[in-house]
Every structure is written in C-alpha cells, then in structure tokens.
Design an enzyme around this catalytic site. Structure first.
Site, mmCIF file in Angstrom:
data_model
loop_
_atom_site.group_PDB
_atom_site.id
_atom_site.type_symbol
_atom_site.label_atom_id
_atom_site.label_comp_id
_atom_site.label_asym_id
_atom_site.label_seq_id
_atom_site.Cartn_x
_atom_site.Cartn_y
_atom_site.Cartn_z
ATOM 1 N N HIS A 62 5.739 -0.542 -2.844
ATOM 2 C CA HIS A 62 5.229 0.173 -4.027
ATOM 3 C C HIS A 62 5.264 1.690 -3.871
ATOM 4 O O HIS A 62 4.571 2.409 -4.587
ATOM 5 C CB HIS A 62 3.808 -0.307 -4.357
ATOM 6 C CG HIS A 62 3.778 -1.717 -4.865
ATOM 7 N ND1 HIS A 62 2.630 -2.481 -4.928
ATOM 8 C CD2 HIS A 62 4.767 -2.508 -5.352
ATOM 9 C CE1 HIS A 62 2.912 -3.682 -5.426
ATOM 10 N NE2 HIS A 62 4.198 -3.721 -5.685
ATOM 11 N N THR A 88 -4.658 -9.062 0.484
ATOM 12 C CA THR A 88 -4.024 -8.904 -0.833
ATOM 13 C C THR A 88 -4.491 -10.022 -1.757
ATOM 14 O O THR A 88 -4.689 -11.151 -1.317
ATOM 15 C CB THR A 88 -2.484 -8.888 -0.753
ATOM 16 O OG1 THR A 88 -1.941 -8.775 -2.074
ATOM 17 C CG2 THR A 88 -1.919 -10.128 -0.081
ATOM 18 N N ALA A 105 -10.375 -7.829 7.805
ATOM 19 C CA ALA A 105 -9.143 -7.625 8.576
ATOM 20 C C ALA A 105 -9.401 -6.842 9.856
ATOM 21 O O ALA A 105 -8.876 -7.175 10.923
ATOM 22 C CB ALA A 105 -8.116 -6.894 7.714
ATOM 23 N N ASN A 121 0.822 -1.211 0.000
ATOM 24 C CA ASN A 121 0.000 0.000 0.000
ATOM 25 C C ASN A 121 0.854 1.259 0.000
ATOM 26 O O ASN A 121 1.953 1.277 0.543
ATOM 27 C CB ASN A 121 -0.928 0.006 1.218
ATOM 28 C CG ASN A 121 -1.865 -1.187 1.205
ATOM 29 O OD1 ASN A 121 -2.010 -1.836 0.181
ATOM 30 N ND2 ASN A 121 -2.476 -1.483 2.335
ATOM 31 N N CYS A 138 16.240 14.751 -12.050
ATOM 32 C CA CYS A 138 17.333 14.731 -11.065
ATOM 33 C C CYS A 138 16.931 13.896 -9.851
ATOM 34 O O CYS A 138 15.934 13.196 -9.869
ATOM 35 C CB CYS A 138 17.727 16.162 -10.679
ATOM 36 S SG CYS A 138 16.534 17.010 -9.619
HETATM 37 P P1 OAD Z 1 -6.237 -6.003 -4.718
HETATM 38 O O1 OAD Z 1 -7.308 -5.010 -4.971
HETATM 39 O O2 OAD Z 1 -5.723 -6.770 -5.863
HETATM 40 O O3 OAD Z 1 -6.751 -7.051 -3.644
HETATM 41 C C1 OAD Z 1 -7.425 -6.662 -2.474
HETATM 42 C C2 OAD Z 1 -7.655 -7.894 -1.629
HETATM 43 O O4 OAD Z 1 -8.208 -7.496 -0.390
HETATM 44 C C3 OAD Z 1 -8.635 -8.901 -2.248
HETATM 45 O O5 OAD Z 1 -8.071 -10.200 -2.149
HETATM 46 C C4 OAD Z 1 -9.887 -8.777 -1.365
HETATM 47 O O6 OAD Z 1 -10.578 -10.004 -1.241
HETATM 48 C C5 OAD Z 1 -9.271 -8.366 -0.044
HETATM 49 N N1 OAD Z 1 -10.151 -7.589 0.849
HETATM 50 C C6 OAD Z 1 -11.050 -6.622 0.531
HETATM 51 N N2 OAD Z 1 -11.603 -6.087 1.626
HETATM 52 C C7 OAD Z 1 -11.041 -6.729 2.691
HETATM 53 C C8 OAD Z 1 -11.175 -6.615 4.114
HETATM 54 N N3 OAD Z 1 -12.015 -5.735 4.684
HETATM 55 N N4 OAD Z 1 -10.429 -7.441 4.890
HETATM 56 C C9 OAD Z 1 -9.574 -8.343 4.335
HETATM 57 N N5 OAD Z 1 -9.401 -8.484 3.015
HETATM 58 C C10 OAD Z 1 -10.115 -7.686 2.198
HETATM 59 O O7 OAD Z 1 -5.060 -5.226 -3.933
HETATM 60 P P2 OAD Z 1 -3.536 -5.664 -3.751
HETATM 61 O O8 OAD Z 1 -3.394 -7.116 -3.565
HETATM 62 O O9 OAD Z 1 -2.971 -4.776 -2.704
HETATM 63 O O10 OAD Z 1 0.166 -1.983 -7.304
HETATM 64 O O11 OAD Z 1 -2.927 -5.237 -5.143
HETATM 65 C C11 OAD Z 1 -1.556 -5.370 -5.368
HETATM 66 C C12 OAD Z 1 -1.039 -4.241 -6.211
HETATM 67 O O12 OAD Z 1 -1.815 -4.126 -7.410
HETATM 68 C C13 OAD Z 1 -1.180 -2.865 -5.592
HETATM 69 O O13 OAD Z 1 -0.129 -2.564 -4.701
HETATM 70 C C14 OAD Z 1 -1.156 -1.972 -6.773
HETATM 71 C C15 OAD Z 1 -2.100 -2.728 -7.667
HETATM 72 O O14 OAD Z 1 -1.967 -2.493 -9.016
HETATM 73 C C16 OAD Z 1 0.741 -0.883 -7.790
HETATM 74 O O15 OAD Z 1 0.150 0.185 -7.822
HETATM 75 C C17 OAD Z 1 2.125 -1.087 -8.289
HETATM 76 ZN ZN ZN Z 2 14.839 17.925 -10.734
#
Ligand code: OAD
Ligand code: ZN
Length: 251
Positions: free
Chosen positions: A116, A192, A235, A99, A127
C-alpha cells in the site's frame, strides 16, 4: 499453540509474513478498524480516495502530514524485531505488509514488500517525479510547510505515494508478493483484519498451494477461518516467544 507454530516455522523452507496495522499498534500507530481506529473517527472516502484529493487536497494533505508526524514518533516494537530476526535466521523469506509506516525496515527486515505504499514517499500527480522524504532530509521542512507541496520538476501538485481506495496496487510489489505466496509453505498472518483486497488474497494463495497459515491477532479476522494455527494475543508479546521457541528447535 505457540509450540505448534514454532515447530511449523522451524521446519518450513519458504515462510513469509503478511502484516497489517495491528503489528504497529503497540508502537502507538493507530489501526483502521479497531475501536479507536482511523476509519472509526474519520471517513475514509473523504480522506483516502483520489476523488477526495481532487476535491480537497488541503484536507487530505493535513491528514497525511498528521499521520506522518505520528508515525515519525513511533519506534518498531518487539514484533517488528522478531520478524527481522527470523529473516536473519534464514526462516523468513519476506515481509509483505499493508502498512505504510516503514517500521519493518527500521527494525532491520531487508526483504519488505509494501503493498500500500509508504507514507514518507511523495509522487507527482502529473510527471514521474518521486521522492523519499526520509532519505532526502527534507521531511521537517515538508511537515512545517504552509501551502500544498508542488513538484520541483513540473510544478504540479504532489501526492502521498500510498494506495487509496479504488486505486490499483503497485504492480511490481503485488506480482512479487503473489509469487512468494505461491511458493510459500507457511505464512505468518499478523495484525490484519484481512478484509482489504487484493492484499488479503495472500494467505488464501498460500493455503491453496498447500502451505500452512499461522495467525496472530488479538481477535478473529477475515483470515481466521483458513488458519491452521490461530494464536490470540498481542503481536509484540507472541512473536518474540515464538522466536525463542524456534531457536530451541533449530539450534
Ligand atoms: P485494520 O485496522 O483493519 O485491522 C487491524 C487488525 O489488527 C485487527 O484485526 C485487530 O484485531 C488487530 N490488532 C490490533 N492490535 C493488535 C496487536 N497488538 N497485536 C495483534 N493484532 C492486533 O488494519 P489492516 O488490516 O492493516 O489500506 O487494514 C488493511 C488496510 O485497510 C490498510 O492497509 C489500509 C486500510 O484502509 C489503505 O490505506 C489502502
Ligand atoms: Zn511533476
């Protein structure tokens, strides 16, 4: 399941947490791949790549400034606070997060590794200039600015200090994260989808080195097949209960 997770955590010596957008969902920060996730409503390739930024920096900055405003309104939820408490109890070595919202630190976690980047930091496209807008008190001004933000040192365009698709992760953060994962005897995987690499290697590294994988998610993820314990739930509801149970075991 909760008891098993608490027992494992209480007897661990080098536990880490690996978090994703789901841990901030209850704080009102949109996730990426859920039903209302950002990548369901916006095209990632038009907003979160260096190519998109070259083509249309205004569009990309508008998107990031909108997310900054949204995140500024968000406060840590009980899940963030539970992890901070585990660290204070000596039961968590670090939080490795995908995050960019800063909520772990706001909740009091000290050893936070951001794989990230951070949405409140900007850096120069030419720069080595970097700035943390939250620390320098220029955030309001930055958010209300009309044009594109320029580097005070060299005048080039500034960009968000976040990782875009196709870009390498910050090297030092990734190395520290992999080292911690190699040594960890347990990883709490929280909110995640576990599909974005190299970040998603973290739980696999822990598992391969003999550590336990405890997952908390409202649904199954890419990590669930290797989870020793899978707890289905929010969570912000599950983690505080685990901390309560852990305290009963530890104290
Ligand atoms: P995702 O949106 O892919 O996944 C979110 C996860 O959280 C899913 O598995 C949901 O089931 C779960 N979820 C939702 N609400 C929840 C809750 N209240 N309690 C527990 N779990 C819950 O997000 P990320 O896995 O973080 O990258 O995505 C990974 C990366 O993809 C991010 O860091 C971002 C994105 O593109 C970049 O920006 C480089
Ligand atoms: Zn600069």
């Amino acid at each position: 399941m909760l008891e098993r997770a608490a027992r494992l955590l209480a007897s661990s010596r080098s536990a880490i947490a690996f978090t994703g957008a789901g841990i901030s969902a209850e704080s009102g920060v949109p996730t990426f791949r859920d039903r209302d996730g950002l990548w369901k409503n916006y095209k990632a390739e038009e907003l979160a790549t260096s190519e998109a930024f070259r083509k249309n920096p205004k569009l990309v900055w508008d998107f990031y400034r909108w997310r900054m405003r949204l995140i500024l309104k968000a406060r840590p939820n009980p899940a963030h606070y539970a992890l901070a408490e585990l660290e204070r109890l000596g039961l968590l070595k670090a939080v490795i997060t995908q995050n960019v919202d800063d909520l772990h630190r706001e909740a009091g976690s000290r050893n936070v590794i951001e794989l990230h980047g951070n949405i409140f930091r900007v850096r120069c496209t030419s720069c080595s200039y970097r700035e943390n807008l939250k620390e320098s008190d220029t955030l309001e001004e930055f958010l209300s600015m009309e044009g594109l933000p320029k580097c005070p040192e060299c005048g080039s365009l500034l960009r968000p200090d976040v990782v875009w698709f196709g870009e390498p992760l910050p090297r030092e953060a990734l190395e520290r994260a992999f080292e911690l994962a190699e040594r960890a005897d347990l990883v709490l995987v929280i909110g995640t989808s576990g599909v974005v690499y190299p970040a998603a290697y973290i739980p696999y590294i822990v598992k391969e080195n003999g550590g336990k994988v405890v997952e908390i998610n409202v649904e199954r993820s890419g990590i669930t097949p290797i989870a020793d314990v899978f707890i289905r739930g929010k969570a912000g509801e599950v983690l505080p209960r685990i901390v309560e149970l852990v305290k009963e075991v530890v104290v």
